[in-house]
Scaffold this active site. Structure first.
Site, PDB file in Angstrom:
ATOM      1  N   ARG A  25      36.338 121.934  75.033  1.00  0.00           N
ATOM      2  CA  ARG A  25      35.919 122.968  75.979  1.00  0.00           C
ATOM      3  C   ARG A  25      36.168 122.536  77.419  1.00  0.00           C
ATOM      4  NH1 ARG A  25      33.602 123.545  71.287  1.00  0.00           N
ATOM      5  NH2 ARG A  25      32.742 125.574  70.639  1.00  0.00           N
ATOM      6  N   SER A 164      33.736 133.452  63.274  1.00  0.00           N
ATOM      7  CA  SER A 164      33.821 132.157  63.949  1.00  0.00           C
ATOM      8  C   SER A 164      33.220 132.253  65.342  1.00  0.00           C
ATOM      9  CB  SER A 164      35.280 131.698  64.055  1.00  0.00           C
ATOM     10  OG  SER A 164      35.376 130.532  64.862  1.00  0.00           O
ATOM     11  N   SER A 165      32.347 131.317  65.679  1.00  0.00           N
ATOM     12  CA  SER A 165      31.781 131.276  67.027  1.00  0.00           C
ATOM     13  C   SER A 165      32.863 130.945  68.052  1.00  0.00           C
ATOM     14  CB  SER A 165      30.663 130.239  67.097  1.00  0.00           C
ATOM     15  OG  SER A 165      31.177 128.927  66.911  1.00  0.00           O
ATOM     16  N   GLN A 166      33.951 130.296  67.601  1.00  0.00           N
ATOM     17  CA  GLN A 166      35.031 129.947  68.524  1.00  0.00           C
ATOM     18  C   GLN A 166      35.716 131.176  69.102  1.00  0.00           C
ATOM     19  OE1 GLN A 166      37.685 127.224  66.552  1.00  0.00           O
ATOM     20  NE2 GLN A 166      36.178 125.581  66.478  1.00  0.00           N
ATOM     21  N   ASP A 308      29.867 121.457  60.456  1.00  0.00           N
ATOM     22  CA  ASP A 308      30.739 120.310  60.225  1.00  0.00           C
ATOM     23  C   ASP A 308      30.025 119.137  59.566  1.00  0.00           C
ATOM     24  OD1 ASP A 308      32.941 121.637  61.106  1.00  0.00           O
ATOM     25  OD2 ASP A 308      32.973 120.738  63.097  1.00  0.00           O
ATOM     26  N   LYS A 335      38.284 126.855  56.988  1.00  0.00           N
ATOM     27  CA  LYS A 335      38.408 125.651  57.809  1.00  0.00           C
ATOM     28  C   LYS A 335      39.695 124.905  57.420  1.00  0.00           C
ATOM     29  CE  LYS A 335      34.497 125.742  60.210  1.00  0.00           C
ATOM     30  NZ  LYS A 335      34.425 125.607  61.683  1.00  0.00           N
ATOM     31  N   ARG A 339      36.318 124.865  52.457  1.00  0.00           N
ATOM     32  CA  ARG A 339      35.248 123.871  52.355  1.00  0.00           C
ATOM     33  C   ARG A 339      34.140 124.269  51.397  1.00  0.00           C
ATOM     34  NH1 ARG A 339      34.773 121.528  58.570  1.00  0.00           N
ATOM     35  NH2 ARG A 339      36.725 120.338  58.480  1.00  0.00           N
ATOM     36  N   ARG A 380      37.204 115.976  57.363  1.00  0.00           N
ATOM     37  CA  ARG A 380      35.765 115.853  57.101  1.00  0.00           C
ATOM     38  C   ARG A 380      35.476 115.615  55.617  1.00  0.00           C
ATOM     39  NH1 ARG A 380      33.703 115.840  61.775  1.00  0.00           N
ATOM     40  NH2 ARG A 380      34.464 117.194  63.452  1.00  0.00           N
ATOM     41  N   LYS A 405      42.703 113.525  62.685  1.00  0.00           N
ATOM     42  CA  LYS A 405      42.469 114.808  63.343  1.00  0.00           C
ATOM     43  C   LYS A 405      41.281 114.728  64.298  1.00  0.00           C
ATOM     44  CE  LYS A 405      42.017 119.734  62.372  1.00  0.00           C
ATOM     45  NZ  LYS A 405      41.070 120.048  63.432  1.00  0.00           N
TER      46      LYS A 405
END
Length: 424
Positions: A25, A164-166, A308, A335, A339, A380, A405
């Protein structure tokens, strides 16, 4: 392929790299700022390096000096790029760099890995279109994308909150540079809402005023501009959680020297899950100590605010007494891997009984078996399921390099706390 050798004792003290979430960000904020910003304790991983490379293509001057980044901002006017932008396997960069391309003149093509080009973007593209930005998808709502820059008019955009919050963060980060005020209306419940809070907090630190009504409406006045910042990026909580989980699984003791308990990183809430499982938590200044219990208790945990760390909890669940139920995970399907289903597949290899619903996983522990874990190129999953090897002999991880990553130093950090890893 690597193999994890079980250990008899875990009692170690370590430090963690800077937060990838915060760095991602801040890179966008500093790239658009008026002046030169300094970010210290910046993480060094594939996602961040791809973001730096992408921003340089838009004329952003970024220098690396040890673990610091010196960023000369563009005052909201990134330069036109003649190069195609490769985001690699970074979903965050895909969503955030669209905004930079929208502010630059000319056309920009953005593409990424095979998995990136499977991740749905239609929801965000429609919202950007509402704000006057012309975008073409060459793949039915997914990347590759062509952005026609210089068309950011502003106005009102509606966007679904359950994908997605993104998407919301992407809109927020560029909103101050619209030709007129921006209003973002979120329809439905917003997933991973803590990450939107994180975005807004960092924007405010850079001088931007945002009005909001909870997680339903955000208003940003146009013609604001980010000021230069000097920020020491706090340690990454998602990375820390692997080692906190290791203390629970063993059981053992882990001390993390540089973790900020006051951080607003959503993944920091994983500590509360560990408390419910039975772990002892001690905080002193910016040091955190976790001691695992003799018997792990199964829990029901809503992980919608810390997505995550879901796979990290899955690893702990294999050693917990009873059935662990993990909820709030419906958006994890898109993702780096699926996942939900891919993680369940690997857990079944290890002997767990798994029940999958659209928004939950239920994991009942049985005898844990040795297995070769396929992380599905998901960093992850590789790091989380490697934790099983602390107690179970014969745990092997394919594609161990995929951790680069987010945490390329993960395997060395494992060795640092006394865990043996060998190539096989």
């Amino acid at each position: 392929m690597i193999e994890i050798t079980p250990i008899k004792k875990l009692d170690a003290e370590i430090s963690m790299p800077g937060s990838k979430y915060i760095a991602n960000r801040l890179l966008i904020i500093c790239a658009l700022a008026d002046g030169t910003s300094v970010l210290s304790n910046a993480p060094n991983n594939d996602d961040i390096n791809n973001a730096i490379a992408a921003l340089r293509n838009f004329g952003v001057e970024i220098k690396k000096i040890k673990n610091s980044l010196i960023i000369k901002g563009t005052k909201g006017k990134p330069k036109q790029t003649k190069k195609e932008i490769d985001v690699g396997d970074s979903g965050t960069l895909l969503r955030f760099i669209i905004g930079i391309a929208a502010l630059a003149e000319g056309q920009t093509k953005i593409f990424g890995s095979k998995r990136i080009c499977e991740r749905p973007m239609r929801n965000l593209l429609d919202s950007l279109h509402d704000l006057g930005i012309k975008i073409e998808s060459l793949n039915d709502g997914c990347a590759p994308l062509i952005i026609h820059g210089g068309t950011f008019k502003g106005g009102t955009a509606k966007i679904s909150g359950n994908v997605s919050s993104q998407f919301i963060s992407s809109l927020l980060l560029i909103a101050p540079f619209a030709q007129k005020d921006v209003e973002i209306i979120v329809e439905g419940n917003l997933v991973s809402r803590g990450y939107v809070d994180l975005t807004i907090d960092l924007m405010k630190k850079a001088g931007i005023d945002i009005k909001r009504k909870g997680y339903k409406q955000f208003k940003i006045k146009s013609r604001q501009i980010y000021k230069q910042v000097k920020i020491d990026i706090p340690a990454d909580w998602a990375s820390a959680n692997y080692f906190l989980a290791a203390a629970a699984i063993m059981p053992g003791i882990i001390r993390i020297r540089n973790i900020n308990m006051q951080s607003n990183q959503p993944e920091s809430q994983f500590v509360n899950v560990l408390k419910k499982i039975g772990c002892s938590i001690k905080v002193k200044n910016e040091s955190l100590t976790v001691k695992g219990p003799k018997i792990l208790s199964a829990v029901e945990a809503d992980m919608s605010t810390m997505p995550d760390s879901v796979q990290t909890l899955c690893a702990v669940a294999l050693f917990s007494r009873g059935t662990t139920k993990i909820t709030g995970i419906s958006n994890l399907k898109y993702k780096e891997s699926d996942r939900i289903n891919d993680t369940a597949k690997e857990l079944r290899k290890l002997g767990a009984d798994i029940v999958i619903n659209k928004d939950s996983l239920a994991i009942r522990n049985n005898k844990v078996n040795p297995a070769v874990i396929d992380p599905h190129n998901d960093h992850r999953m590789a790091m989380s399921l490697a934790l099983v090897g602390l107690k179970i002999r014969g745990i092997k991880i394919n594609q161990p390099e995929c951790v680069s990553k987010s945490f390329p130093g993960f395997w060395n950090k494992m060795k640092e706390v006394g865990i043996k890893i060998k190539n096989v």
